[in-house]
Design a protein around this motif. Sequence first.
Motif, PDB file in Angstrom:
ATOM      1  N   LEU A 116       4.004 -13.883  -4.431  1.00 10.79           N
ATOM      2  CA  LEU A 116       3.218 -12.603  -4.604  1.00 10.79           C
ATOM      3  C   LEU A 116       1.797 -13.116  -4.712  1.00 10.79           C
ATOM      4  O   LEU A 116       0.850 -12.477  -3.938  1.00 10.79           O
ATOM      5  CB  LEU A 116       3.529 -11.851  -5.858  1.00 10.79           C
ATOM      6  N   ILE A 223       8.238  -4.918  -8.091  1.00 10.82           N
ATOM      7  CA  ILE A 223       6.813  -5.461  -8.436  1.00 10.82           C
ATOM      8  C   ILE A 223       5.898  -5.679  -7.429  1.00 10.82           C
ATOM      9  O   ILE A 223       4.642  -5.501  -7.178  1.00 10.82           O
ATOM     10  CB  ILE A 223       7.186  -6.986  -9.145  1.00 10.82           C
ATOM     11  N   GLN A 226       3.372  -2.984  -6.139  1.00  8.39           N
ATOM     12  CA  GLN A 226       2.588  -2.663  -6.949  1.00  8.39           C
ATOM     13  C   GLN A 226       1.679  -4.016  -6.852  1.00  8.39           C
ATOM     14  O   GLN A 226       0.285  -3.592  -6.813  1.00  8.39           O
ATOM     15  CB  GLN A 226       3.044  -2.767  -8.475  1.00  8.39           C
ATOM     16  N   MET A 227       2.018  -5.147  -6.637  1.00 11.29           N
ATOM     17  CA  MET A 227       1.123  -6.212  -6.430  1.00 11.29           C
ATOM     18  C   MET A 227       0.442  -6.347  -5.220  1.00 11.29           C
ATOM     19  O   MET A 227      -0.888  -6.718  -5.112  1.00 11.29           O
ATOM     20  CB  MET A 227       1.738  -7.649  -6.756  1.00 11.29           C
TER      21      MET A 227
ATOM     22  N   LEU B 208      12.495  -9.737 -12.097  1.00  9.30           N
ATOM     23  CA  LEU B 208      12.834  -8.416 -12.071  1.00  9.30           C
ATOM     24  C   LEU B 208      13.424  -7.926 -13.266  1.00  9.30           C
ATOM     25  O   LEU B 208      13.469  -6.853 -13.849  1.00  9.30           O
ATOM     26  CB  LEU B 208      13.495  -7.926 -10.666  1.00  9.30           C
ATOM     27  N   LEU B 211      11.794  -9.123 -16.876  1.00  7.09           N
ATOM     28  CA  LEU B 211      10.815  -8.201 -17.440  1.00  7.09           C
ATOM     29  C   LEU B 211      10.931  -7.142 -18.456  1.00  7.09           C
ATOM     30  O   LEU B 211      10.436  -6.796 -19.266  1.00  7.09           O
ATOM     31  CB  LEU B 211       9.868  -7.500 -15.944  1.00  7.09           C
ATOM     32  N   LEU B 225       2.971 -13.496 -14.081  1.00 12.96           N
ATOM     33  CA  LEU B 225       2.815 -12.193 -13.571  1.00 12.96           C
ATOM     34  C   LEU B 225       1.590 -11.633 -14.371  1.00 12.96           C
ATOM     35  O   LEU B 225       0.786 -10.982 -13.728  1.00 12.96           O
ATOM     36  CB  LEU B 225       4.199 -11.570 -13.845  1.00 12.96           C
ATOM     37  N   MET B 228      -1.529 -12.668 -13.093  1.00 14.43           N
ATOM     38  CA  MET B 228      -2.076 -12.432 -11.782  1.00 14.43           C
ATOM     39  C   MET B 228      -3.202 -11.719 -11.576  1.00 14.43           C
ATOM     40  O   MET B 228      -3.862 -11.797 -10.676  1.00 14.43           O
ATOM     41  CB  MET B 228      -0.682 -11.684 -11.086  1.00 14.43           C
ATOM     42  N   ARG B 229      -3.450 -10.878 -12.402  1.00 11.54           N
ATOM     43  CA  ARG B 229      -4.647  -9.808 -12.135  1.00 11.54           C
ATOM     44  C   ARG B 229      -5.866 -10.508 -12.388  1.00 11.54           C
ATOM     45  O   ARG B 229      -6.950 -10.558 -11.508  1.00 11.54           O
ATOM     46  CB  ARG B 229      -4.896  -8.773 -13.457  1.00 11.54           C
TER      47      ARG B 229
END
Lengths: 280, 265
Positions: A116, A223, A226-227, B208, B211, B225, B228-229
């Motif tokens: 991702l 996910i 969204q990503m 998945l 989480l 995850l 990631m931002r």
Amino acid sequence: MMNPVSRISLFVLVALVPSVFVLLPTIAFVANSFFAVENGQIVPTFTLSNYAAFLQQPEYWGVFVNTLGLCLQVSIICLVFGLPVAWFIWRLPERNRYPMLFVVILPLFMSYVVKLFAFRSILGLNGFLNQLLVASHLIDKPQMAFLFSRDAIVLTQASMFFPYMVLPIFLNLERIPHSLTQASSDLGASAGMTFREVVLPLTMPGVVAGLVFVFIMSLGDYITPQMVGGMMGHTFGRVVWSQFGVTFNWPLGASFGVVLVLVCAALVGAVGMTSRQQRI
Amino acid sequence: MTSPLEKLAIAFAGLMFGFVVIVTFAPMLVTLGLSIFPLQGGRPDFSAPSLAAYQALGNQRDLIEAVVNSIFVGLAATIISAVLAVLTGLYLDKAYAIGRTFLQTIIYLPFVMPPIITGLALLLFLSGLNIDRSLVTVVIGHVVLVEAITFRLVSTRLGNLPLSLYEASADLGASGWQTFRHVILPQLLAPLVVGMMLSFTISFDETLLTLFLSGSNTTLPVRLLGKMRVGFTPDINALVVLVIGSTIVIALLAAAIMRKNAMRF
């Protein structure tokens, strides 16, 4: 010979873990979909209002239909590439087949989250795709359009779930006896005719299985949209998820989940039917 | 004999194969590249490759902790699910076994249901019992998820064992336990090892389901995850490269064992 008591205790031993942690949660989940929420509390009654809400409100079933379309698109792209790739591997000399199949399957063992992130850095505004296109003068300035779009979701999911398409098709091709294709060409059929009339029909169960595998993976993946999808990433998986997070309406979320499972069950059933019909 | 048209078709399919391999391997190559070439103003500087990111791995304390968590969860889930899978396989191999369809259904169910549903159902169930989310709940989720794999491999092998094997062992005077220990168990070794390797790699990467089931102390994919931002720094990429490299080695080994033993799902 074992006595009945130890037979039953052996059954209890092996059935305990899956019963407690698979069966009971699933029953509880389905039961919840018939419950109601009053003043922020879950009330155990029997109501169909959650399912009614799903059918009545376009924001729910609209997203659902939209998501089905997205998953279908991902599956079809995987098929368009997967069928030729599986066929190519099948046509290789026998000792090269499994190593090449392994090359196609290997990406499954690369981290999901890392894929991702990598697709974000490939498709993003400063991403490699933009840099490549600018450097080759195909576009003047970097395009924002690649990331956070429906196409980005389709591309990312198609590349992530691709091995699930190739594997069943290839295994199906492997089961076609050599004598069948040989007989076809002995009877004067061209290579194209043999493929159309013999190979392709016998591969159909694998094709259907691949389509369903990819479809279900894509449907359950909440996910990726969204990503890499941004605003376009409001898929049904997210809607289900948000009932458990932000909105805190578990019964409604559970009813959406049941709808999701029913779709998957219908699809898996369809695979069972086609593979039963087509036995070599 | 291959006709010109067929050759053309093979060449075309070969091109598609090449294209697909490039696209599906691109994420790994990008990650590898970003761990070696430092970024200069958003672009990788291809003139100065360095291994500095690999030496700076120690800075990522929380990620290393997450890797340790992932290994713990993977090992625990793999071992527990393997024991259950072998017991269930042996039990269902017996003529007196009851509830065959029931057992198979509940074992395969988490593998066929979308993980979001398995995860939410477990979350709902555990919160109903007031059980807090932790690494233990993650292990529970992974056990029920991966048990299907080892079970499938073990029960296929058991089904293929000739009855004469049991008879010969009994004729030679072996007890039930001796037959299991010296005749059956060695036959189950290959499917068991492959099943455990696949289970571990699946558990290690599971996102998945995890989480929903993990608390603040969580596994590597969930921790990544969260990062990631803000984006991955070169040392995160370096860590990821090492982790994926190890997973691929396990996958290669599993594939080699499967081939050598002519195993099928």
